[in-house]
Design an enzyme around this catalytic site. Structure first.
Site, PDB file in Angstrom:
ATOM      1  N   GLU A   1      -9.176   4.094  44.895  1.00 34.37           N
ATOM      2  CA  GLU A   1     -10.341   4.855  44.401  1.00 34.37           C
ATOM      3  C   GLU A   1     -11.416   4.902  45.474  1.00 34.37           C
ATOM      4  O   GLU A   1     -11.980   5.965  45.775  1.00 34.37           O
ATOM      5  CB  GLU A   1     -10.901   4.197  43.124  1.00 34.37           C
TER       6      GLU A   1
ATOM      7  N   ASP B   1      -0.210   7.132  30.982  1.00 33.49           N
ATOM      8  CA  ASP B   1      -0.150   6.150  29.889  1.00 33.49           C
ATOM      9  C   ASP B   1      -1.525   5.739  29.363  1.00 33.49           C
ATOM     10  O   ASP B   1      -1.623   4.895  28.476  1.00 33.49           O
ATOM     11  CB  ASP B   1       0.634   4.902  30.334  1.00 33.49           C
TER      12      ASP B   1
HETATM   13  C1  UGA Z   1      -3.561   1.083  37.760  1.00 40.31           C
HETATM   14  C2  UGA Z   1      -4.484   2.270  37.957  1.00 40.31           C
HETATM   15  O1  UGA Z   1      -5.080   2.621  36.708  1.00 40.31           O
HETATM   16  C3  UGA Z   1      -3.696   3.435  38.495  1.00 40.31           C
HETATM   17  O2  UGA Z   1      -4.497   4.585  38.544  1.00 40.31           O
HETATM   18  C4  UGA Z   1      -3.179   3.041  39.843  1.00 40.31           C
HETATM   19  O3  UGA Z   1      -2.394   4.092  40.380  1.00 40.31           O
HETATM   20  C5  UGA Z   1      -2.287   1.834  39.683  1.00 40.31           C
HETATM   21  O4  UGA Z   1      -2.982   0.769  38.999  1.00 40.31           O
HETATM   22  C6  UGA Z   1      -1.788   1.325  41.021  1.00 40.31           C
HETATM   23  O5  UGA Z   1      -1.096   0.337  41.030  1.00 40.31           O
HETATM   24  O6  UGA Z   1      -2.076   1.901  42.052  1.00 40.31           O
HETATM   25  P1  UGA Z   1      -1.320   0.907  36.239  1.00 40.31           P
HETATM   26  O7  UGA Z   1      -1.322   1.031  34.756  1.00 40.31           O
HETATM   27  O8  UGA Z   1      -1.129  -0.440  36.837  1.00 40.31           O
HETATM   28  O9  UGA Z   1      -2.660   1.544  36.780  1.00 40.31           O
HETATM   29  O10 UGA Z   1      -0.267   1.902  36.912  1.00 40.31           O
HETATM   30  P2  UGA Z   1       0.809   2.865  36.247  1.00 40.31           P
HETATM   31  O11 UGA Z   1       0.290   3.457  35.007  1.00 40.31           O
HETATM   32  O12 UGA Z   1       2.117   2.182  36.189  1.00 40.31           O
HETATM   33  O13 UGA Z   1       0.880   3.994  37.370  1.00 40.31           O
HETATM   34  C7  UGA Z   1      -0.153   4.914  37.595  1.00 40.31           C
HETATM   35  C8  UGA Z   1       0.392   6.345  37.534  1.00 40.31           C
HETATM   36  O14 UGA Z   1       1.333   6.527  38.588  1.00 40.31           O
HETATM   37  C9  UGA Z   1       1.102   6.650  36.229  1.00 40.31           C
HETATM   38  O15 UGA Z   1       0.770   7.946  35.802  1.00 40.31           O
HETATM   39  C10 UGA Z   1       2.567   6.508  36.595  1.00 40.31           C
HETATM   40  O16 UGA Z   1       3.456   7.322  35.832  1.00 40.31           O
HETATM   41  C11 UGA Z   1       2.586   6.919  38.066  1.00 40.31           C
HETATM   42  N1  UGA Z   1       3.648   6.227  38.831  1.00 40.31           N
HETATM   43  C12 UGA Z   1       3.872   4.905  38.675  1.00 40.31           C
HETATM   44  C13 UGA Z   1       4.427   6.956  39.708  1.00 40.31           C
HETATM   45  O17 UGA Z   1       4.246   8.179  39.858  1.00 40.31           O
HETATM   46  N2  UGA Z   1       5.422   6.308  40.403  1.00 40.31           N
HETATM   47  C14 UGA Z   1       5.674   4.977  40.254  1.00 40.31           C
HETATM   48  O18 UGA Z   1       6.603   4.448  40.905  1.00 40.31           O
HETATM   49  C15 UGA Z   1       4.877   4.263  39.367  1.00 40.31           C
HETATM   50 MN    MN Z   2      -1.090   2.806  33.610  1.00 33.46          MN
END
Ligand code: UGA
Ligand code: MN
Length: 353
Positions: free
Chosen positions: A294, A207
């Site tokens: 990270e 995203d």
């Molecule tokens: C922040 C960081 O930018 C992420 O790199 C980090 O993984 C995340 O926090 C975290 O909580 O650890 P954020 O926008 O809050 O990002 O997180 P998401 O974009 O919702 O998720 C990060 C990635 O993991 C996305 O590509 C999403 O599709 C994937 N994801 C999310 C999964 O594969 N499974 C899930 O249950 C949720």
């Molecule tokens: Mn995100």
């Protein structure tokens, strides 16, 4: 008498002559006057015609000016694009590959987010897109997006352990996302690109927003590169601080948990693929506090702060943003059918699957 008789005749002749002369002049003048009137009318008509022609020509000039402005704008845009892309297109195979790792999970905006990302990445030469679904099995819809990108790719899946995946509406939802998926990608790279020492690994969530220039920057990374990330951690930008004297990274501006070994977002760094092979145990973990993914990974690669290579014009440019797609508010009928993937019409399936 004769004399006086003659002298009386003469003036009569003269008078007649004079009258005749003036009558002729009058006639001439009159006919000229009529001519002038006609001339004036035809000149006026000509002027009106010319005025009309002038209006037409003026409009044509304006149209042409607009067209030339449009053409110039397009030319300028093409020139900029060409200048940016030309060095890359000359010999893409010579460029170090970028291994772009994207964890992704099922949600209504998943297809939209991945479509946008695919269309950003398809213009990047020599990029391997590793898409890891947080799912029990691969989905056809995502396979179609990944394939149609025309990129070299890995399409994998790794389900987040159920105890790590709490409900998002739970206020204590603090589980790190993408952990199992990124680890799956790391082991895929270690196996499938075992002999590869040229190239960089980047963790690009589905995203975020990426400027193409980010990819040009990261190819030259020798160990680990860092750069600013826009709109993240409650700040307009999180950025490494670079020393003006020796050009090395001397700190970070992050206000959220600034005492982390590497207080940076996942999107803020990339590492050379050779390190992934040299440190086969380096990976992400569910066992560390929130925000430490990270740092855990970078510490696992035995990296020190002073080894970080500042990119994006010495960390003065922003080429990636931590954008987040809003969770759409679906009515309960649609939400339920989406969750069950059941009873969706053809066009609904095309919107989200
Ligand atoms: C922040 C960081 O930018 C992420 O790199 C980090 O993984 C995340 O926090 C975290 O909580 O650890 P954020 O926008 O809050 O990002 O997180 P998401 O974009 O919702 O998720 C990060 C990635 O993991 C996305 O590509 C999403 O599709 C994937 N994801 C999310 C999964 O594969 N499974 C899930 O249950 C949720
Ligand atoms: Mn995100």
């Amino acid at each position: 008498m004769l004399g006086s008789g003659q002298s009386a005749k003469m003036p009569t002749k003269i008078v007649i002559a004079v009258v005749l002369f003036f009558s002729c002049q009058l006639l001439l003048f009159w006919s000229n006057f009529e001519d002038l009137d006609e001339k004036k009318a035809s000149l006026e008509a000509a002027v009106a015609r010319l005025e009309r022609r002038k209006d037409v020509l003026r409009k044509q000039i304006m149209d042409l000016e607009r067209e030339s402005f449009r053409i110039n704008k397009t030319l300028l845009r093409s020139e900029i694009l060409l200048k940016d892309r030309l060095p890359l297109l000359k010999n893409p195979r010579n460029l170090s590959p970028i291994f772009f790792v994207t964890p992704t999970h099922y949600r209504p905006a998943q297809k939209a987010d991945l479509t946008r990302l695919a269309q950003t990445l398809k213009a990047v030469p020599n990029l391997v897109w590793i898409v890891v679904e947080d799912a029990e099995k691969l989905s056809e819809g995502i396979a179609a997006i990944v394939k149609s990108s025309g990129l070299q790719y890995g399409h994998l899946h790794a389900l987040t352990p159920t105890n790590m995946k709490l409900n998002e509406s739970d206020p204590n939802w603090k589980v790190p996302r993408g952990v199992a998926q990124r680890n799956q990608a790391l082991s895929w790279i270690r196996t499938n690109f075992a002999g590869t020492v040229r190239g960089v690994v980047y963790f690009g969530d589905d995203d975020n927003t990426y400027d193409w220039r980010l990819f040009d920057e990261m190819r030259s990374i020798e160990k680990a590169g860092v750069w600013p990330v826009g709109i993240v951690g409650g700040q307009l930008v999180e950025t490494p601080m670079v020393s003006t004297t020796n050009g090395s990274v001397v700190g970070f501006n992050a206000r959220w948990k600034p005492n982390r070994p590497f207080p940076i977002d996942m999107a803020a760094f990339a590492v050379n693929v050779s390190l992934i092979h040299s440190y086969p145990n380096a990976q992400f973990s569910y066992e560390v506090p929130r925000g430490y993914q990270e740092s855990t990974f970078l510490v696992g690669l035995d990296l020190q702060r002073n080894e970080l290579e500042p990119k994006a014009a010495n960390c003065t440019e922003v080429y990636v943003w931590h954008t987040r797609t809003e969770h759409p508010k679906l009515n309960s009928f649609d939400r339920r059918r989406f969750q069950l993937r059941e009873n969706l019409t053809d066009v609904e399936r095309r919107a989200v699957l």
